[in-house]
Design a protein around this motif. Structure first.
Motif, mmCIF file in Angstrom:
data_model
loop_
_atom_site.group_PDB
_atom_site.id
_atom_site.type_symbol
_atom_site.label_atom_id
_atom_site.label_comp_id
_atom_site.label_asym_id
_atom_site.label_seq_id
_atom_site.Cartn_x
_atom_site.Cartn_y
_atom_site.Cartn_z
ATOM 1 N N SER A 88 0.844 -1.187 0.000
ATOM 2 C CA SER A 88 0.000 0.000 0.000
ATOM 3 C C SER A 88 0.880 1.238 0.000
ATOM 4 O O SER A 88 1.848 1.324 0.743
ATOM 5 C CB SER A 88 -0.889 0.000 1.243
ATOM 6 N N CYS A 89 0.546 2.182 -0.836
ATOM 7 C CA CYS A 89 1.263 3.453 -0.900
ATOM 8 C C CYS A 89 0.387 4.513 -0.228
ATOM 9 O O CYS A 89 -0.763 4.706 -0.616
ATOM 10 C CB CYS A 89 1.521 3.823 -2.354
ATOM 11 N N VAL A 90 0.928 5.167 0.782
ATOM 12 C CA VAL A 90 0.166 6.167 1.529
ATOM 13 C C VAL A 90 0.881 7.505 1.437
ATOM 14 O O VAL A 90 2.071 7.600 1.712
ATOM 15 C CB VAL A 90 0.024 5.763 3.014
ATOM 16 N N LEU A 91 0.142 8.535 1.025
ATOM 17 C CA LEU A 91 0.670 9.894 0.998
ATOM 18 C C LEU A 91 -0.099 10.711 2.021
ATOM 19 O O LEU A 91 -1.326 10.732 2.010
ATOM 20 C CB LEU A 91 0.487 10.519 -0.388
ATOM 21 N N LEU A 92 0.612 11.370 2.907
ATOM 22 C CA LEU A 92 -0.012 12.223 3.913
ATOM 23 C C LEU A 92 0.491 13.639 3.730
ATOM 24 O O LEU A 92 1.690 13.859 3.569
ATOM 25 C CB LEU A 92 0.340 11.746 5.327
ATOM 26 N N ASN A 93 -0.428 14.584 3.757
ATOM 27 C CA ASN A 93 -0.051 15.969 3.569
ATOM 28 C C ASN A 93 -1.155 16.859 4.117
ATOM 29 O O ASN A 93 -2.309 16.455 4.183
ATOM 30 C CB ASN A 93 0.169 16.263 2.088
ATOM 31 N N GLN A 94 -0.803 18.071 4.498
ATOM 32 C CA GLN A 94 -1.803 19.001 5.000
ATOM 33 C C GLN A 94 -2.126 20.110 4.015
ATOM 34 O O GLN A 94 -3.179 20.723 4.122
ATOM 35 C CB GLN A 94 -1.327 19.615 6.318
ATOM 36 N N GLN A 95 -1.237 20.396 3.070
ATOM 37 C CA GLN A 95 -1.470 21.499 2.146
ATOM 38 C C GLN A 95 -1.019 21.129 0.742
ATOM 39 O O GLN A 95 0.036 20.533 0.554
ATOM 40 C CB GLN A 95 -0.700 22.741 2.588
ATOM 41 N N MET A 96 -1.837 21.531 -0.216
ATOM 42 C CA MET A 96 -1.481 21.285 -1.621
ATOM 43 C C MET A 96 -0.188 22.010 -1.983
ATOM 44 O O MET A 96 0.614 21.509 -2.763
ATOM 45 C CB MET A 96 -2.617 21.751 -2.535
ATOM 46 N N SER A 97 0.041 23.169 -1.400
ATOM 47 C CA SER A 97 1.224 23.957 -1.739
ATOM 48 C C SER A 97 2.519 23.205 -1.420
ATOM 49 O O SER A 97 3.546 23.432 -2.064
ATOM 50 C CB SER A 97 1.200 25.301 -1.014
ATOM 51 N N LYS A 98 2.487 22.294 -0.457
ATOM 52 C CA LYS A 98 3.676 21.486 -0.138
ATOM 53 C C LYS A 98 4.028 20.566 -1.307
ATOM 54 O O LYS A 98 5.191 20.388 -1.636
ATOM 55 C CB LYS A 98 3.451 20.651 1.124
ATOM 56 N N TYR A 99 3.017 19.978 -1.936
ATOM 57 C CA TYR A 99 3.267 19.157 -3.129
ATOM 58 C C TYR A 99 3.814 20.022 -4.259
ATOM 59 O O TYR A 99 4.766 19.647 -4.938
ATOM 60 C CB TYR A 99 1.986 18.466 -3.612
ATOM 61 N N TYR A 100 3.177 21.170 -4.482
ATOM 62 C CA TYR A 100 3.609 22.052 -5.568
ATOM 63 C C TYR A 100 5.077 22.436 -5.407
ATOM 64 O O TYR A 100 5.829 22.487 -6.384
ATOM 65 C CB TYR A 100 2.778 23.338 -5.615
ATOM 66 N N ALA A 101 5.501 22.693 -4.175
ATOM 67 C CA ALA A 101 6.880 23.116 -3.911
ATOM 68 C C ALA A 101 7.877 21.979 -4.137
ATOM 69 O O ALA A 101 9.027 22.220 -4.511
ATOM 70 C CB ALA A 101 7.001 23.635 -2.486
ATOM 71 N N ARG A 102 7.451 20.740 -3.935
ATOM 72 C CA ARG A 102 8.369 19.594 -4.036
ATOM 73 C C ARG A 102 8.439 18.976 -5.424
ATOM 74 O O ARG A 102 9.408 18.293 -5.747
ATOM 75 C CB ARG A 102 7.952 18.502 -3.057
#
Length: 107
Positions: free
Chosen positions: A9-23
Motif C-alpha cells: 500500500s502506498c500512503v501519501l499524507l499531507n496538509q497542504q497542496m502547496s507542499k506538493y507544488y513546492a516539491r
C-alpha cells in the motif's frame, strides 16, 4: 498496479497542496500534483485551514442540487412569506470551519 499485485500500500499524507507544488519539479507542478493525486483510490480529508487545499477537496467531493426553504413574517397581521429554491452547492463547503472531529472519506 505493481504495488497492488505485491500487496503493498502506498500512503501519501499531507496538509497542504502547496507542499506538493513546492516539491514537484517541472514546468507545471500543479498539474503534476493533481495528476498524481488522481491516481490514488482513497482520499481522507480532515479539518484544514488552507483555503487552496480546501477548495481542491471540495471540488473533488463535488456539488449537488440542494433545496433551501425559508419563511418570514413582518408582524402579527402579516401572513409572511415562504421561499423555496434549489441551488447547486458543494457537498462539503471549501471554507474552513470549526473542527468537528469528523473526517470525509472518498473511495
Amino acid at each position: 498496479s505493481k504495488c497492488r499485485s505485491q500487496r503493498v500500500s502506498c500512503v501519501l499524507l499531507n496538509q497542504q497542496m502547496s507542499k506538493y507544488y513546492a516539491r514537484i519539479a517541472g514546468r507545471d507542478p500543479k498539474s503534476e500534483t493533481h495528476s498524481m493525486l488522481a491516481n490514488l483510490n482513497t482520499h481522507i480529508f480532515h479539518y484544514n485551514g488552507d483555503p487552496e487545499t480546501n477548495k481542491w477537496a471540495a471540488d473533488m467531493i463535488g456539488k449537488s442540487d440542494q433545496e433551501e426553504f425559508s419563511t418570514t413574517a413582518q408582524s402579527e397581521d402579516d401572513k409572511g412569506s415562504a421561499t423555496f429554491r434549489e441551488q447547486n452547492k458543494y457537498e462539503v463547503p471549501p471554507k474552513p470551519s470549526a473542527p468537528s472531529g469528523k473526517a470525509v472519506r472518498l473511495t
